[in-house]
Design an enzyme around this catalytic site. Sequence first.
Site, PDB file in Angstrom:
ATOM      1  N   LYS A  64       0.833  -1.192   0.000  1.00 36.06           N
ATOM      2  CA  LYS A  64       0.000   0.000   0.000  1.00 36.06           C
ATOM      3  C   LYS A  64       0.875   1.253   0.000  1.00 36.06           C
ATOM      4  CE  LYS A  64      -3.592  -2.094   2.948  1.00 36.06           C
ATOM      5  NZ  LYS A  64      -4.758  -2.007   2.067  1.00 36.06           N
ATOM      6  N   ARG A  82     -10.257 -11.428   2.376  1.00 37.97           N
ATOM      7  CA  ARG A  82     -11.190 -12.438   1.869  1.00 37.97           C
ATOM      8  C   ARG A  82     -10.603 -13.844   1.963  1.00 37.97           C
ATOM      9  NH1 ARG A  82     -11.424  -9.333  -3.709  1.00 37.97           N
ATOM     10  NH2 ARG A  82     -10.971  -7.703  -2.172  1.00 37.97           N
TER      11      ARG A  82
END
Length: 482
Positions: free
Chosen positions: A260, A334
């Site tokens: 990120k 996820r």
Amino acid sequence: MDFKIGKGGEVTIIPVFKDSEKLPEFDELYQFLKEKEILTGKVGEVYADIGYKGDKVVLIGLGEEEKLTVDSIRKAYYQAGKELMKFKVESIQVEVPEFKNICYIDEIQGMIEGLLQSEYSFEKYLSQKKIKPSVREVYLNIIEGKKAEAIDKAIEEVKNIIDGVFLARDLVNEPAMTMTPKILAEKAKEELEGLGVDVKVYGQEEIEELGMEAFLAVSKGSAQEPQLIVMEYKGNEEAEEKLALVGKGLTFDSGGYCIKPGDSMNTMFTDMAGAAAVIGAMKAIAKSKLDKNVVAVVAACENLISGTAYKPGDIIGSMSGKTIEILNTDAEGRLTLADALWYAVKNLKANKVIDVATLTGACVVALGNINTGAITNNEDFMEEVKKASQIAGEPVWELPNNEEYKELNKGDFADLKNTGGRGAGTITAGLFLGEFVDSTPWVHLDIAGTSYSSKARGYLPKGATGVPVKTLYYLAKNFKNY
């Protein structure tokens, strides 16, 4: 705060509406304020006359009576609590009249919650504290004939819920250095075991034995051992129905090799807000002794970069047996949730399951910090969640689940891929999770925008909000035992 039914206190809190004409008491003051437009009655407006020669009264606006909601009551009494704190008031009397279209118990609970919310702060690391709660005693001047026993029970319930909300906020607000997977597991044990919740924590070897390959892949880059935290509350031994709460527990997320940007990483200690919410909800459920059976699962780990970290292009397994092609290591939540959901459905035999996760930045783009995004495979269960969110004052917006969206998650070299592409990112991420619940009724809540805020809004503070602890509590409370 200590709540009592009756009269007392050094300061009286009186609600007013925009369309109020008179106040039975303090009417001269009220008419003066209206004439000078100092107090108009809008929601959250506060006027305090508690100086040396004042009337010792706080007037608070509730807006238009026909539009009154429990949440506007919460917001108004939150503002009143903040005002009382400024003056270091220690005891108050709350006038509790009957309002149109609002249940009397709900009204009282809204008032209590607002006052309690005003006391929250996370100042553990400040050398000088800014927020200093002062109110110790609250007297509720209720209408004659109302059942005190029911009111006492309602007060206790709100206190239990807010304990859960504050716990969730505290867990999320802790920096990653003091909220590792092991510390999160220890906190769950510390907070829940004394309330009758069975908390089991599984480490690396046990997670490997369970075959949680997707969860383990995410944790491989960190020196911190992953922890599978399983919490079980049996409020009704005779009932078979069991609700599962599953929370995303990334105690820090760097994005892995798909790293990120720096500005996006400085709040990634909050990526375990889903885990905090389910732990907070379990505390509220257990303290209130709900006659329901509820389990909670958290797959806690860090997503970091090292020579052992998983990489784009990897093909990994999962507890369900499905294979997953890794296109983006920053689509990691996820993966951990896939194994946690499968465990809840297959090992814990949950009849319905709801997962809570700071899953996608796309949800923030779509809904901001107002609504939590939702995906489901069962509309009846979705309606239960929506009703719970309405009671809680934590709005939820259901997103579509067309088959065409599911196709975007199909893999080229594995059963699935861990990102469906840039478009409809919140939907495809949610539907990815739906692949791991079999046919069990399931709802996914994306709290990326609602669990943490860069500024205070209403009674939600800057930082962790505790959303959706209240929704999970009311969902469990109204859950049907068969």
